[in-house]
Write a protein that holds these residues in place. Structure first.
Motif, short mmCIF file in Angstrom:
data_model
loop_
_atom_site.label_atom_id
_atom_site.label_comp_id
_atom_site.label_asym_id
_atom_site.label_seq_id
_atom_site.Cartn_x
_atom_site.Cartn_y
_atom_site.Cartn_z
N LEU A 1 0.83 -1.21 0.00
CA LEU A 1 0.00 0.00 0.00
C LEU A 1 0.85 1.25 0.00
N TYR A 2 1.99 1.20 0.68
CA TYR A 2 2.91 2.35 0.70
C TYR A 2 3.37 2.70 -0.71
N PHE A 3 3.78 1.70 -1.49
CA PHE A 3 4.28 1.96 -2.83
C PHE A 3 3.15 2.22 -3.83
N LEU A 4 1.97 1.60 -3.65
CA LEU A 4 0.85 1.86 -4.56
C LEU A 4 0.34 3.29 -4.44
N THR A 5 0.51 3.89 -3.28
CA THR A 5 0.01 5.26 -3.04
C THR A 5 1.15 6.24 -2.81
N SER A 6 2.33 5.89 -3.29
CA SER A 6 3.53 6.67 -2.96
C SER A 6 3.44 8.14 -3.36
N ARG A 7 2.76 8.43 -4.46
CA ARG A 7 2.70 9.81 -4.97
C ARG A 7 1.32 10.45 -4.78
N LEU A 8 0.50 9.83 -3.94
CA LEU A 8 -0.79 10.44 -3.60
C LEU A 8 -0.59 11.45 -2.47
N GLY A 9 -1.50 12.39 -2.37
CA GLY A 9 -1.43 13.39 -1.30
C GLY A 9 -1.80 12.80 0.06
N ASP A 10 -1.39 13.48 1.11
CA ASP A 10 -1.66 13.01 2.47
C ASP A 10 -3.17 12.92 2.74
N LYS A 11 -3.93 13.83 2.20
CA LYS A 11 -5.37 13.83 2.43
C LYS A 11 -6.03 12.60 1.82
N ASP A 12 -5.61 12.25 0.60
CA ASP A 12 -6.16 11.06 -0.06
C ASP A 12 -5.77 9.78 0.69
N ILE A 13 -4.52 9.74 1.15
CA ILE A 13 -4.06 8.55 1.89
C ILE A 13 -4.83 8.41 3.21
N ALA A 14 -5.04 9.53 3.89
CA ALA A 14 -5.79 9.49 5.15
C ALA A 14 -7.22 8.99 4.93
N GLU A 15 -7.85 9.41 3.83
CA GLU A 15 -9.20 8.96 3.53
C GLU A 15 -9.24 7.46 3.24
N MET A 16 -8.25 6.97 2.52
CA MET A 16 -8.19 5.54 2.22
C MET A 16 -7.99 4.73 3.49
N ARG A 17 -7.14 5.21 4.38
CA ARG A 17 -6.91 4.51 5.65
C ARG A 17 -8.18 4.47 6.49
N ARG A 18 -8.96 5.49 6.43
CA ARG A 18 -10.18 5.54 7.22
C ARG A 18 -11.18 4.49 6.77
N GLU B 1 -2.66 0.62 10.84
CA GLU B 1 -1.60 1.03 11.78
C GLU B 1 -0.23 0.63 11.27
N ALA B 2 -0.11 -0.58 10.73
CA ALA B 2 1.18 -1.02 10.20
C ALA B 2 1.62 -0.16 9.02
N TRP B 3 0.68 0.23 8.16
CA TRP B 3 0.98 1.11 7.04
C TRP B 3 1.41 2.49 7.54
N ARG B 4 0.71 3.01 8.53
CA ARG B 4 1.01 4.34 9.06
C ARG B 4 2.39 4.39 9.74
N ASP B 5 2.76 3.33 10.45
CA ASP B 5 4.00 3.33 11.23
C ASP B 5 5.20 2.78 10.46
N LEU B 6 5.00 2.47 9.20
CA LEU B 6 6.04 1.80 8.42
C LEU B 6 7.34 2.60 8.37
N GLU B 7 7.27 3.85 7.98
CA GLU B 7 8.47 4.67 7.83
C GLU B 7 9.16 4.92 9.17
N ASP B 8 8.39 5.22 10.21
CA ASP B 8 9.01 5.50 11.52
C ASP B 8 9.72 4.27 12.06
N ASN B 9 9.10 3.11 11.93
CA ASN B 9 9.74 1.87 12.41
C ASN B 9 11.00 1.55 11.62
N ALA B 10 10.96 1.79 10.32
CA ALA B 10 12.14 1.53 9.49
C ALA B 10 13.28 2.47 9.85
#
Length: 538
Positions: A305-322, A331-340
């Motif tokens: 999901l991170y790479f499929l939406t890599s160039r989408l805006g934060d607002k669009d990504i937040a709506e998809m997560r909701r 949660e795993a998608w949201r925390d991916l970068e911080d954990n890495a």
């Protein structure tokens, strides 16, 4: 034909049908057991035991049965129970399951079973659509009624997990035949009108399996597309379709097909293939395959999901997560970068200063984090350590002298074996054991004492025991006498007078006629002679 003969014939045919049914039940159970992974098999057992304890009939349904029969990769487990599965939540959690989400309206539990197995337990239900775009009216139902509300024939099958009928396949719409024919067919003419998300699912299945849509189904598909029924798709269905993309083996191919059909924009208005990081996605799938070959089974869904939406805006990504129903995935998608970033920092610090420390750190890290960091890391030191972890350092394990360890009785049966083997591997990694000689020198003090001799054989019983005891006693007595004789001979050898000469042999007189002497030795076939006449005394 008489009534007795007719009854016998009917009974014979009925028995034959029962025998055939039981044989097929066994076949489907066997197929299920060989097609499921060990973790999935344990998951099936866990869920069926919890449902049985609650008195609920339980069935394996939907995509799981389809994939078992078709031979495709079994992505997740779908269960249906005749009852409310929400009542099973506490017992499932006690058994080690994680409840990722619960849908109160549809009476559905989204689970992660031990071994990272995704599962879903739904209430067997009917769905009555009063108007296009409106949610259906839900009511509890039997399993057969539940199968009638499904989308396609290949998904309208159930496998019983209940005592007495375990392995019985329920296939009221002949879905197994459509699997064999490789066709996607709806159950009735209003399927796309009632639930427009089935248009997206039909496209997704056709792209995944490379199967055509059945002719009449294709006509209904085109009609629904022309009438733009997709506008009535529900938010719940949008979230489910976004989630399903994360678990596809080739998500980019599915996304492009959805884009071509015009469905992708209904999942998100700004989403298209140009928003995908195709290079990163390709590297992710390649690294995942390499990890699978080494026995690691990371869940790639958050990273996909991170790479499929890599160039989408934060607002669009937040709506998809909701909209996504599984909140653990969100949660795993949201925390991916911080954990890495956190793992990368640890790999460049003192915690990973030596190869052995780096091995320990990566071995204790989640495979999903290693997978994502291996693709996204920019620091050369981090990239090299992950590469060594999967290649160079694993070759060092072959230098552990297993044959010599066996000779030293350092075997897996030894309680300390795992620790000893691990310590040797760590020292080899750090270069502190540079040769086989040094390794054996390290191992010898750790070798256990040699095993004790085998116990004596058990004593014999009965006549054989008495005979053996008598023989042993006689041998002991003879030995004692011989030793006593030798001692006496040695003691009196000097003082003893010379032995008297042996007396001259005396000629024996002839015995009387009545007393015949017995020969001491049998003559060797002497020539026959006449016996002399001996005069007896008067």
């Amino acid at each position: 034909m008489g009534p007795g003969l007719g009854d016998a014939l009917w009974k014979s045919q009925a028995e034959r049908r029962v025998s055939t049914s039981k044989s097929r039940m066994a076949d489907y159970i066997y197929t299920m057991e060989i097609r499921l992974t060990p973790d999935q098999q344990r998951g099936v057992t866990l869920v069926q035991d919890v449902a049985r304890a609650a008195g609920m009939n339980i069935y394996l349904t939907g995509g799981a049965v389809r994939d078992i029969i078709s031979g495709f990769n079994i992505r997740d487990l779908d269960f249906s129970v005749q009852g409310n599965p929400l009542k099973l939540q506490k017992d499932l959690e006690k058994a080690g399951s994680i409840v990722a989400a619960a849908d109160e309206d549809l009476k559905t539990l989204y689970l992660v079973l031990p071994g990272n197995v995704r599962a879903e337990i739904s209430m067997a239900r009917t769905e009555r659509y009063e108007k296009t775009g409106k949610p259906p009216v839900i009511a509890p139902a039997t399993i057969i009624e539940d199968l009638r509300r499904r989308d396609f024939t290949i998904n309208a099958m159930a496998l019983s997990l209940n005592p007495g009928s375990r392995g019985l396949l329920m296939d009221p719409f002949n879905g197994a035949a459509d699997i064999e024919a490789k066709l996607i067919r709806i159950l009735h003419n209003y399927a796309f009108v009632e639930d427009p998300s089935r248009l997206i699912r039909a496209t997704r299945f056709a792209a995944r399996f490379h199967w055509p849509i059945e002719e009449k189904t294709q006509a209904r598909y085109e009609s629904a597309k022309e009438n733009n029924y997709i506008e009535y798709i529900s938010s719940r269905a949008i979230g489910q379709e976004i989630e399903q993309l994360a678990y596809e083996d080739d998500p980019l191919h599915i996304l492009r097909v959805l884009e071509k059909e015009g469905w992708l924009q209904h999942l998100n208005a700004h989403w298209n293939s140009s928003k995908v990081d195709t290079n990163g996605l390709a590297a992710l799938l390649k690294t995942r395959q390499q990890m699978n070959e080494l026995g690691y089974l990371p869940d790639p869904a958050p990273a996909i999901l991170y790479f499929l939406t890599s160039r989408l805006g934060d607002k669009d990504i937040a709506e998809m997560r909701r909209l996504i129903p599984r909140k653990d995935l969100v949660e795993a998608w949201r925390d991916l970068e911080d954990n890495a970033k956190g793992l990368a920092k640890r790999l460049t610090g003192k915690e990973a200063a030596t190869p052995s420390r780096t091995w320990k750190l990566l071995s204790e890290s989640r495979p999903e984090m290693i997978l994502f960091l291996a693709v996204t890391a920019r620091q050369q030191a981090v990239v090299q350590k992950i590469k060594n972890f999967f290649t160079k350092w694993r070759q060092v394990q072959q230098k552990i002298p297993l044959p010599e360890m066996t000779e030293l009785h350092i075997t897996p049966q030894l309680p300390e074996y795992s620790k000893i083997a691990h310590d040797v591997f760590m020292l080899l990694l750090d270069g502190k054991l540079r040769s086989r000689t040094e390794t054996l020198k390290f191992l010898k003090p750790l070798a256990p004492p040699p095993p004790p001799p085998p116990p004596p054989p058990p004593p014999k019983r009965g006549r054989a025991a008495k005979a053996a005891a008598a023989t042993a006693a006689a041998a002991a007595s003879a030995t004692a006498v011989a030793e006593a004789g030798k001692g006496a001979k040695k003691k009196g050898a000097k003082d003893a007078p010379p032995a008297p000469a042996a007396p001259a042999p005396v000629k024996a007189q002839a015995p009387p006629a009545k007393a015949k002497a017995k020969p001491l030795q049998r003559p060797a076939k002497p020539a026959p002679k006449p016996k002399p006449k001996v005069k007896g005394r008067r």
